[in-house]
Design a protein around this motif. Structure first.
Motif, mmCIF file in Angstrom:
data_model
loop_
_atom_site.group_PDB
_atom_site.id
_atom_site.type_symbol
_atom_site.label_atom_id
_atom_site.label_comp_id
_atom_site.label_asym_id
_atom_site.label_seq_id
_atom_site.Cartn_x
_atom_site.Cartn_y
_atom_site.Cartn_z
ATOM 1 N N ASN A 59 0.868 -0.979 -0.080
ATOM 2 C CA ASN A 59 0.043 0.154 0.062
ATOM 3 C C ASN A 59 0.967 1.419 0.367
ATOM 4 O O ASN A 59 0.601 2.497 -0.251
ATOM 5 N N GLU A 60 1.446 1.027 0.932
ATOM 6 C CA GLU A 60 2.875 2.751 0.965
ATOM 7 C C GLU A 60 3.666 2.751 -0.072
ATOM 8 O O GLU A 60 3.673 3.797 -0.351
ATOM 9 N N THR A 63 1.057 3.245 -3.463
ATOM 10 C CA THR A 63 0.474 4.520 -3.459
ATOM 11 C C THR A 63 1.687 5.503 -3.603
ATOM 12 O O THR A 63 1.203 7.049 -4.482
ATOM 13 N N LYS A 64 2.714 5.923 -2.573
ATOM 14 C CA LYS A 64 3.771 6.457 -2.847
ATOM 15 C C LYS A 64 4.602 6.632 -4.613
ATOM 16 O O LYS A 64 4.850 7.965 -5.182
ATOM 17 N N GLU A 67 1.801 8.499 -6.625
ATOM 18 C CA GLU A 67 1.275 9.617 -5.996
ATOM 19 C C GLU A 67 2.706 10.459 -6.638
ATOM 20 O O GLU A 67 2.385 11.377 -7.623
ATOM 21 N N ASP A 122 -8.494 0.108 1.073
ATOM 22 C CA ASP A 122 -7.892 0.423 1.797
ATOM 23 C C ASP A 122 -6.909 0.915 0.554
ATOM 24 O O ASP A 122 -7.146 2.658 0.402
ATOM 25 N N LEU A 123 -5.942 0.427 0.446
ATOM 26 C CA LEU A 123 -4.943 0.772 -0.733
ATOM 27 C C LEU A 123 -5.797 1.232 -2.289
ATOM 28 O O LEU A 123 -5.661 2.272 -2.917
ATOM 29 N N SER A 125 -8.591 2.675 -2.681
ATOM 30 C CA SER A 125 -9.291 3.832 -2.244
ATOM 31 C C SER A 125 -8.325 5.050 -2.458
ATOM 32 O O SER A 125 -8.458 6.020 -3.303
ATOM 33 N N LYS A 126 -7.102 4.725 -1.878
ATOM 34 C CA LYS A 126 -6.346 5.326 -2.575
ATOM 35 C C LYS A 126 -5.669 5.928 -3.205
ATOM 36 O O LYS A 126 -5.276 6.821 -4.205
ATOM 37 N N ARG A 129 -8.621 8.372 -5.069
ATOM 38 C CA ARG A 129 -8.685 10.050 -4.313
ATOM 39 C C ARG A 129 -6.795 10.274 -5.616
ATOM 40 O O ARG A 129 -7.742 11.032 -6.198
ATOM 41 N N ILE A 130 -6.086 9.310 -5.568
ATOM 42 C CA ILE A 130 -5.177 10.095 -6.443
ATOM 43 C C ILE A 130 -5.322 10.250 -7.672
ATOM 44 O O ILE A 130 -5.341 10.520 -8.511
#
Length: 191
Positions: A59-60, A63-64, A67, A122-123, A125-126, A129-130
């Protein structure tokens, strides 16, 4: 690297290659050169707890990376194109696309475990959002941005899985072309 991080890194790779069910605890222990006692010291609730730790780490990382790409490029089209190019390069150099997909890990267990489903949700969803934020910055209305990002995410995840199963990068190439054309058409409609 500490022992817990080592276990997570090795297990993530194994889970991505073979799926959650396809990897036994003994294989993880052997790959990490670890005893059962040491494993349970770090993950007292066992393999599922390890899976959740792997999903949080992915996830981290994912997402990073997304982004950074979406902040670097001014439009959704350019950012999407760059992201798919990066996936293609990963596939060409490594023969796989580990690190950008977790579908192979969770597809077999998410419906069985609410905790795993929540980490997966959760992943996604992130990621949503991006994509939605970038589409909104491009001038798409909120409702359209949410629909388009869902199509983008599903297309890319599907493309990754097709590349992995076909051992070819063509699915992502095709998806890249189609997504870029669709984004251009959607943009024209909303101008």
């Amino acid at each position: 690297m500490d022992t817990k991080s080592l276990i997570i890194n090795i297990a993530t790779t194994l889970f991505q290659q073979k799926g959650y069910i396809g990897v036994g605890l003994s294989e993880i222990l052997k790959a990490c050169d670890l005893s059962k006692g040491s494993f349970y010291h770090h993950f007292p609730n066992g393999k599922e707890e390890l899976l959740i730790a792997c999903l949080h780490t992915l996830n981290e990382v994912i997402t990073k990376d997304i982004e950074e790409i979406f902040e670097l490029y001014p439009t959704t089209q350019e950012a999407t194109n760059r992201m798919i190019e990066k996936l293609n390069v990963n596939f060409e150099t490594e023969g796989t696309i580990t690190g950008f997909t977790f579908s192979s890990i969770i597809s077999e267990i998410a419906s069985l475990s609410e905790t795993v489903r929540g980490a997966d949700s959760d992943l996604y969803s992130k990621m949503q959002r991006i994509y939605s934020n970038k589409l909104a910055a491009d001038g798409f209305p909120k409702e359209s941005a949410e629909s388009i990002e869902l199509m983008m995410k599903a297309s890319m995840e599907g493309g990754i899985m097709l590349c992995l199963t076909q051992k070819a990068r063509n699915p992502l190439k095709v998806i890249s072309q189609v997504l870029l054309n669709l984004l251009k058409e959607f943009k024209k409609i909303h101008e």
